[in-house]
Design a protein around this motif. Structure first.
Motif, PDB file in Angstrom:
ATOM      1  N   GLU A  57       7.101  10.015  47.965  1.00 44.90           N
ATOM      2  CA  GLU A  57       8.475  10.670  49.260  1.00 44.90           C
ATOM      3  C   GLU A  57       9.129  10.265  49.407  1.00 44.90           C
ATOM      4  O   GLU A  57      10.686   9.738  49.755  1.00 44.90           O
ATOM      5  CB  GLU A  57       7.623  11.773  49.704  1.00 44.90           C
ATOM      6  CG  GLU A  57       7.030  12.909  49.245  1.00 44.90           C
ATOM      7  CD  GLU A  57       5.778  12.608  48.502  1.00 44.90           C
ATOM      8  OE1 GLU A  57       4.716  13.543  47.941  1.00 44.90           O
ATOM      9  OE2 GLU A  57       4.987  11.693  48.980  1.00 44.90           O
ATOM     10  N   GLU A  58       8.707   8.679  50.348  1.00 44.73           N
ATOM     11  CA  GLU A  58       9.400   7.776  50.970  1.00 44.73           C
ATOM     12  C   GLU A  58      10.363   7.375  49.598  1.00 44.73           C
ATOM     13  O   GLU A  58      11.257   6.921  50.227  1.00 44.73           O
ATOM     14  CB  GLU A  58       8.714   7.020  52.203  1.00 44.73           C
ATOM     15  CG  GLU A  58       7.754   7.884  52.223  1.00 44.73           C
ATOM     16  CD  GLU A  58       7.073   6.332  53.397  1.00 44.73           C
ATOM     17  OE1 GLU A  58       6.423   6.504  54.556  1.00 44.73           O
ATOM     18  OE2 GLU A  58       6.192   5.395  52.452  1.00 44.73           O
TER      19      GLU A  58
ATOM     20  N   HIS B  70      13.723   9.363  49.359  1.00 43.29           N
ATOM     21  CA  HIS B  70      14.461   9.310  49.982  1.00 43.29           C
ATOM     22  C   HIS B  70      15.041   7.721  50.122  1.00 43.29           C
ATOM     23  O   HIS B  70      16.646   7.938  50.156  1.00 43.29           O
ATOM     24  CB  HIS B  70      14.115   9.567  51.647  1.00 43.29           C
ATOM     25  CG  HIS B  70      13.205  11.286  51.414  1.00 43.29           C
ATOM     26  ND1 HIS B  70      14.485  11.960  51.653  1.00 43.29           N
ATOM     27  CD2 HIS B  70      12.089  11.970  51.669  1.00 43.29           C
ATOM     28  CE1 HIS B  70      14.106  13.222  52.261  1.00 43.29           C
ATOM     29  NE2 HIS B  70      12.146  12.987  52.375  1.00 43.29           N
ATOM     30  N   ARG B  71      14.507   6.660  50.184  1.00 45.07           N
ATOM     31  CA  ARG B  71      15.837   5.762  50.028  1.00 45.07           C
ATOM     32  C   ARG B  71      16.280   5.359  49.078  1.00 45.07           C
ATOM     33  O   ARG B  71      17.074   5.159  49.302  1.00 45.07           O
ATOM     34  CB  ARG B  71      14.371   4.465  49.917  1.00 45.07           C
ATOM     35  CG  ARG B  71      14.859   3.039  50.305  1.00 45.07           C
ATOM     36  CD  ARG B  71      13.710   2.045  49.721  1.00 45.07           C
ATOM     37  NE  ARG B  71      12.687   2.385  48.367  1.00 45.07           N
ATOM     38  CZ  ARG B  71      13.056   1.991  47.510  1.00 45.07           C
ATOM     39  NH1 ARG B  71      14.448   1.717  46.820  1.00 45.07           N
ATOM     40  NH2 ARG B  71      12.108   1.983  46.209  1.00 45.07           N
TER      41      ARG B  71
ATOM     42  N   GLU C 177      21.228  12.328  51.953  1.00 49.30           N
ATOM     43  CA  GLU C 177      20.073  12.253  52.312  1.00 49.30           C
ATOM     44  C   GLU C 177      19.845  13.793  51.956  1.00 49.30           C
ATOM     45  O   GLU C 177      20.372  15.028  51.033  1.00 49.30           O
ATOM     46  CB  GLU C 177      20.239  12.692  53.551  1.00 49.30           C
ATOM     47  CG  GLU C 177      20.926  11.448  54.641  1.00 49.30           C
ATOM     48  CD  GLU C 177      20.693  12.035  56.202  1.00 49.30           C
ATOM     49  OE1 GLU C 177      20.440  12.917  56.612  1.00 49.30           O
ATOM     50  OE2 GLU C 177      20.595  10.308  56.843  1.00 49.30           O
TER      51      GLU C 177
ATOM     52  N   GLY D  80      16.183  16.983  51.126  1.00 52.15           N
ATOM     53  CA  GLY D  80      15.306  17.214  51.817  1.00 52.15           C
ATOM     54  C   GLY D  80      14.205  18.049  50.733  1.00 52.15           C
ATOM     55  O   GLY D  80      14.987  18.683  49.705  1.00 52.15           O
TER      56      GLY D  80
END
Length: 271
Positions: free
Chosen positions: A179-180, A183-184, A193, A195
């Protein structure tokens, strides 16, 4: 050998195939022996474990990089074969190539430099001097379709074929969760961004030894701002206005796009 076996011979990164007009196929055991002629050393192959779903036995052969395909045969990279061979065979060939390349590049221990040998139990190269085990390399990467209502974000890498746009992807870094990494990568490459991440599926990807882990994410803010290196252009597309060229149907990138198109469909106004 069983008639249900695949015999996959590689010279470097290229697979030996039989040409039949516009079609190609892999040679049988007898054809492979004939193609190699007196160079029988190449017939010493390694059995490649395949997913049970493929229902075949697979033997991989490492030919000299100088090997020249005889008349009626050709040496082709897997990308050139992407949509010319069945999906099951492409997956088997990708698995076999990764195993052949692993054996080629792990003949010596990276810890102490001693010659390695095949482990008797594990799928690993073992160093008899220091005991270190060298397993086949696997590089996890995330691939993400970002959606904003009826729009999807597709991007273009400088290495893509002309006109092609695809979903954003990137390699997972050490210490990072999947997940990180999503996002990165999205923020670094296209400047937005996201979600609401949802796992979509995964795909082995032999370019060179990746496991693609697919996600769908919702746009959460920001305007497109490409990094200019990994991505040279990115746009919002809809079912009514698609990119000039989409990824191959065998790829998880295309499955992500097709899933979005199925869920959204043309706009009610038709425009």
């Amino acid at each position: 050998m069983s008639g249900t076996s695949w015999h996959l011979a590689f010279a470097g990164l290229r697979l030996l195939v039989v040409e039949e007009g516009d079609a190609v196929r892999v040679p049988g055991a007898g054809e492979l022996a004939a193609a190699l002629g007196t160079d029988r050393g190449g017939l010493v192959g390694a059995e490649v474990p395949l997913p049970n779903a493929l229902g075949r036995r697979c033997l991989a052969y490492d030919l000299p990089t100088t090997f020249e395909a005889p008349t009626g045969y050709a040496l082709l990279g897997l990308r050139a074969l992407f949509e010319r061979i069945p999906a099951e065979l492409f997956r088997a060939a990708g698995t076999a190539l990764q195993k052949v390349e692993w054996l080629r590049t792990h003949g010596f221990c990276s810890r102490c430099g001693h010659a390695t040998r095949r482990h008797e139990i594990h799928e690993a190269m073992e160093c008899p001097a220091c005991g270190h085990l060298h397993f086949p390399r696997l590089s996890p990467a995330v691939i993400v379709l970002v959606e904003r209502g009826r729009e999807m974000l597709l991007a273009r890498s400088p290495g893509f074929p002309e006109g092609m746009y695809s979903t954003v992807a990137g390699v997972v870094e050490p210490g990072e969760s999947l997940e990180e990494a999503v996002h990165r990568e999205i923020l670094e490459e296209v400047g937005v961004e996201v979600g609401g991440l949802r796992y979509f599926g995964s795909q082995p990807w032999p370019f060179p030894h990746s496991l693609m882990i697919g996600f769908v994410a919702r746009w959460a803010g920001g305007e497109i701002r490409v990094d200019g290196k990994e991505i040279v252009d990115a746009q919002w597309f809809t079912a009514d206005r698609l990119a000039p060229r989409l990824p191959s149907g065998l790829s998880i990138a295309r499955r992500l796009v097709d899933d979005f198109l199925t869920r959204t469909g043309p706009s009610p106004s038709g425009g």
